[in-house]
Each structure stands twice: as C-alpha cells, then as structure tokens.
Design a protein around this motif. Structure first.
Motif, PDB file in Angstrom:
ATOM      1  N   SER A   2       0.831  -1.190   0.000  1.00 40.91           N
ATOM      2  CA  SER A   2       0.000   0.000   0.000  1.00 40.91           C
ATOM      3  C   SER A   2       0.871   1.248   0.000  1.00 40.91           C
ATOM      4  N   ASP A   3       0.231   2.401   0.041  1.00 45.64           N
ATOM      5  CA  ASP A   3       0.957   3.664   0.006  1.00 45.64           C
ATOM      6  C   ASP A   3       1.743   3.921   1.277  1.00 45.64           C
ATOM      7  N   CYS A   4       1.475   3.213   2.335  1.00 45.65           N
ATOM      8  CA  CYS A   4       2.187   3.407   3.595  1.00 45.65           C
ATOM      9  C   CYS A   4       3.479   2.624   3.555  1.00 45.65           C
ATOM     10  N   LYS A  91       2.124  14.846  16.645  1.00 48.82           N
ATOM     11  CA  LYS A  91       1.354  13.808  15.976  1.00 48.82           C
ATOM     12  C   LYS A  91       2.038  13.569  14.636  1.00 48.82           C
ATOM     13  N   VAL A  92       2.254  12.297  14.296  1.00 49.33           N
ATOM     14  CA  VAL A  92       3.067  11.953  13.128  1.00 49.33           C
ATOM     15  C   VAL A  92       2.304  11.003  12.219  1.00 49.33           C
ATOM     16  N   PHE A  93       2.515  11.173  10.926  1.00 50.26           N
ATOM     17  CA  PHE A  93       1.940  10.293   9.923  1.00 50.26           C
ATOM     18  C   PHE A  93       2.993  10.073   8.841  1.00 50.26           C
ATOM     19  N   VAL A  94       3.236   8.810   8.467  1.00 50.80           N
ATOM     20  CA  VAL A  94       4.263   8.479   7.476  1.00 50.80           C
ATOM     21  C   VAL A  94       3.599   8.120   6.159  1.00 50.80           C
ATOM     22  N   GLU A  95       4.139   8.666   5.069  1.00 50.98           N
ATOM     23  CA  GLU A  95       3.638   8.358   3.736  1.00 50.98           C
ATOM     24  C   GLU A  95       4.758   7.750   2.900  1.00 50.98           C
ATOM     25  N   ASN A  96       4.384   6.939   1.939  1.00 55.99           N
ATOM     26  CA  ASN A  96       5.341   6.285   1.054  1.00 55.99           C
ATOM     27  C   ASN A  96       5.602   7.198  -0.147  1.00 55.99           C
ATOM     28  N   LYS A  97       6.332   8.270   0.091  1.00 54.65           N
ATOM     29  CA  LYS A  97       6.645   9.257  -0.941  1.00 54.65           C
ATOM     30  C   LYS A  97       8.155   9.463  -0.997  1.00 54.65           C
ATOM     31  N   VAL A  98       8.622  10.030  -2.097  1.00 54.75           N
ATOM     32  CA  VAL A  98      10.042  10.316  -2.272  1.00 54.75           C
ATOM     33  C   VAL A  98      10.175  11.764  -2.729  1.00 54.75           C
ATOM     34  N   HIS A  99      11.179  12.438  -2.221  1.00 58.64           N
ATOM     35  CA  HIS A  99      11.430  13.826  -2.609  1.00 58.64           C
ATOM     36  C   HIS A  99      11.718  13.895  -4.108  1.00 58.64           C
ATOM     37  N   PRO A 100      11.165  14.878  -4.806  1.00 59.26           N
ATOM     38  CA  PRO A 100      11.369  14.963  -6.256  1.00 59.26           C
ATOM     39  C   PRO A 100      12.826  15.132  -6.685  1.00 59.26           C
ATOM     40  N   ARG A 101      13.663  15.680  -5.822  1.00 60.71           N
ATOM     41  CA  ARG A 101      15.073  15.861  -6.171  1.00 60.71           C
ATOM     42  C   ARG A 101      15.941  14.669  -5.765  1.00 60.71           C
ATOM     43  N   GLU A 102      15.334  13.650  -5.218  1.00 59.22           N
ATOM     44  CA  GLU A 102      16.102  12.468  -4.813  1.00 59.22           C
ATOM     45  C   GLU A 102      16.557  11.722  -6.056  1.00 59.22           C
ATOM     46  N   PRO A 103      17.869  11.537  -6.222  1.00 60.85           N
ATOM     47  CA  PRO A 103      18.354  10.895  -7.447  1.00 60.85           C
ATOM     48  C   PRO A 103      17.937   9.439  -7.585  1.00 60.85           C
ATOM     49  N   ASP A 104      17.720   8.730  -6.482  1.00 56.38           N
ATOM     50  CA  ASP A 104      17.356   7.317  -6.542  1.00 56.38           C
ATOM     51  C   ASP A 104      15.874   7.104  -6.270  1.00 56.38           C
ATOM     52  N   ARG A 105      15.034   8.036  -6.683  1.00 53.95           N
ATOM     53  CA  ARG A 105      13.634   7.929  -6.287  1.00 53.95           C
ATOM     54  C   ARG A 105      12.893   6.786  -6.957  1.00 53.95           C
ATOM     55  N   PHE A 106      13.433   6.244  -8.046  1.00 50.97           N
ATOM     56  CA  PHE A 106      12.774   5.114  -8.693  1.00 50.97           C
ATOM     57  C   PHE A 106      13.481   3.807  -8.387  1.00 50.97           C
ATOM     58  N   PHE A 107      14.392   3.827  -7.411  1.00 49.44           N
ATOM     59  CA  PHE A 107      15.101   2.629  -6.986  1.00 49.44           C
ATOM     60  C   PHE A 107      14.072   1.626  -6.488  1.00 49.44           C
ATOM     61  N   PRO A 108      14.192   0.366  -6.873  1.00 45.28           N
ATOM     62  CA  PRO A 108      13.163  -0.605  -6.475  1.00 45.28           C
ATOM     63  C   PRO A 108      13.105  -0.803  -4.971  1.00 45.28           C
ATOM     64  N   LEU A 109      11.912  -1.031  -4.505  1.00 48.13           N
ATOM     65  CA  LEU A 109      11.717  -1.268  -3.078  1.00 48.13           C
ATOM     66  C   LEU A 109      12.198  -2.662  -2.732  1.00 48.13           C
ATOM     67  N   GLY A 110      12.892  -2.764  -1.655  1.00 50.80           N
ATOM     68  CA  GLY A 110      13.372  -4.062  -1.199  1.00 50.80           C
ATOM     69  C   GLY A 110      12.469  -4.587  -0.106  1.00 50.80           C
ATOM     70  N   PRO A 111      12.859  -5.707   0.494  1.00 50.82           N
ATOM     71  CA  PRO A 111      12.036  -6.270   1.567  1.00 50.82           C
ATOM     72  C   PRO A 111      12.116  -5.399   2.814  1.00 50.82           C
ATOM     73  N   PRO A 112      11.044  -5.345   3.600  1.00 49.40           N
ATOM     74  CA  PRO A 112      11.119  -4.594   4.839  1.00 49.40           C
ATOM     75  C   PRO A 112      12.116  -5.239   5.773  1.00 49.40           C
ATOM     76  N   PRO A 113      12.767  -4.585   6.647  1.00 52.28           N
ATOM     77  CA  PRO A 113      12.583  -3.199   7.038  1.00 52.28           C
ATOM     78  C   PRO A 113      13.413  -2.224   6.224  1.00 52.28           C
ATOM     79  N   MET A 114      14.355  -2.699   5.388  1.00 51.76           N
ATOM     80  CA  MET A 114      15.241  -1.781   4.690  1.00 51.76           C
ATOM     81  C   MET A 114      14.537  -1.074   3.530  1.00 51.76           C
ATOM     82  N   GLY A 115      14.152  -1.807   2.485  1.00 55.66           N
ATOM     83  CA  GLY A 115      13.512  -1.181   1.346  1.00 55.66           C
ATOM     84  C   GLY A 115      14.429  -0.146   0.734  1.00 55.66           C
TER      85      GLY A 115
END
Length: 190
Positions: A2-4, A91-115
């Motif tokens: 999911s998005d989280c 109060k905190v909420f985490v989203e599965n987003k990447v900063h637009p200037r991040e050079p590795d933003r399309f790097f594939p997600l790995g297994p949790p907890p690292m990813g």
C-alpha cells in the motif's frame, strides 16, 4: 504494497463469506484477506513534511538539504525522524513518498525493514487548529529540523549500528594483519 511505507501500519481485514463462496474463491485463486490503508489523521493534508533528504549530510542545498552541513546527519531514515518527532510530542503520519530531487527515487523497493532508504515522508502536526504551536520549544521549522538531525546520532539504533560497524572493521583489520596461510612448522627429526 500500500501507500504506507511502514509495514507495521498496514491493516489486514478478514472478509467472512459463506462456505460456497469460499470454495468458489479458492477454485478461482482469490484470497480471502485484503489490505486496507491505515487511517489518515484528520487535517494531515495541511501538515508540514520532513523528507530524509532535508537532513542528509551527503546532499547539497540544490539537491534538497534544508539545514547546514555542519548540523546535518549521514543518511537519515524516515523511521529515525518519526521516532524523534513522536518523542517530542508531535502527531506523526508516514507516507510512502520520495522527494522529487532524490536521485534514486525510482530505486526498487526491497524487503522490509530496509527497502529504499530514501523513501518515506514524515508529516507532523506543527500547529494546532487554533494556530498555536504544538511544541513551543520549536519557534520555526528550521530549529526543529536541526534538533531532529542532532538527535538522530544519539538514537539507540544508530549507536548500536556504529558499534557493530566498528567491531566488523576491527575484525577485518585483524584478519589482514594475521597471516592468511597456515604456518608451516619445521619438523625436526634426528
């Protein structure tokens, strides 16, 4: 997934169905559990966010770092940022987003907890609905970012990781210093 980006926040709901429907679904390969998105806090759409790149020592200002290099930390993760903000009472909420200037933003997600360590955006409630600060200790977000960056190296997980890294380095140095081959003993026969 999911998005989280925090697997602990994902909720699994079991759907109860009749026996005939279960057999039909099993025959067609349908699963009986579905994932639901975690509950989003009310008003979190307007909360400010911290990306790990804001505090990363290895990024430039042009690449998205928001604080001075002397205050920044090496490769922070959203888990660490979340932990510190929660400790400070936000109060905190985490989203599965990447900063637009991040050079590795399309790097594939790995297994949790690292990813992907660059993934994750931590949104936090900086001001209450009446306009007062949630934590008056931080008059502006820059002071908050600096505080978070200063606290990350003091986290227990960071301290333990540094100790493990130091031990591994010592073991490697000892292995290099010791002769790699078996020592030949001269057999003295008379």
């Amino acid at each position: 997934m999911s998005d989280c980006s925090d697997p602990e926040d994902e909720i699994i709901e079991t759907i109860t169905t009749s026996r005939a429907a279960q057999q039909s679904q099993a025959a067609h390969g349908h699963c009986q559990a579905r994932q639901m998105r975690p509950k989003v806090p009310e008003g979190s759409k307007n909360w400010p966010a911290i990306y790990p790149i804001y505090l990363n020592k290895f990024r430039t200002r042009e690449q998205g770092r928001r604080i001075g290099k002397e205050n920044a930390v090496e490769n922070p993760t959203f888990y660490e940022i979340k932990e510190i903000l929660e400790h400070e009472g936000f109060k905190v909420f985490v989203e599965n987003k990447v900063h637009p200037r991040e050079p590795d933003r399309f790097f594939p997600l790995g297994p949790p907890p690292m990813g992907n360590p660059h993934r994750g955006r931590v949104k936090f409630q900086y001001k209450k609905e009446d306009g007062t600060l949630c934590n008056p200790k931080f008059e502006n977000k820059l002071k908050l970012y600096t505080h978070v960056a200063q606290m990350i190296p003091k986290l227990k997980s960071r301290v333990e990781a540094m100790k493990m890294r130091e031990n591994a380095t010592k073991q490697q140095q000892q292995a290099v210093q010791q002769p790699s081959g078996k020592s030949k003993k001269k057999k003295g026969r008379k």
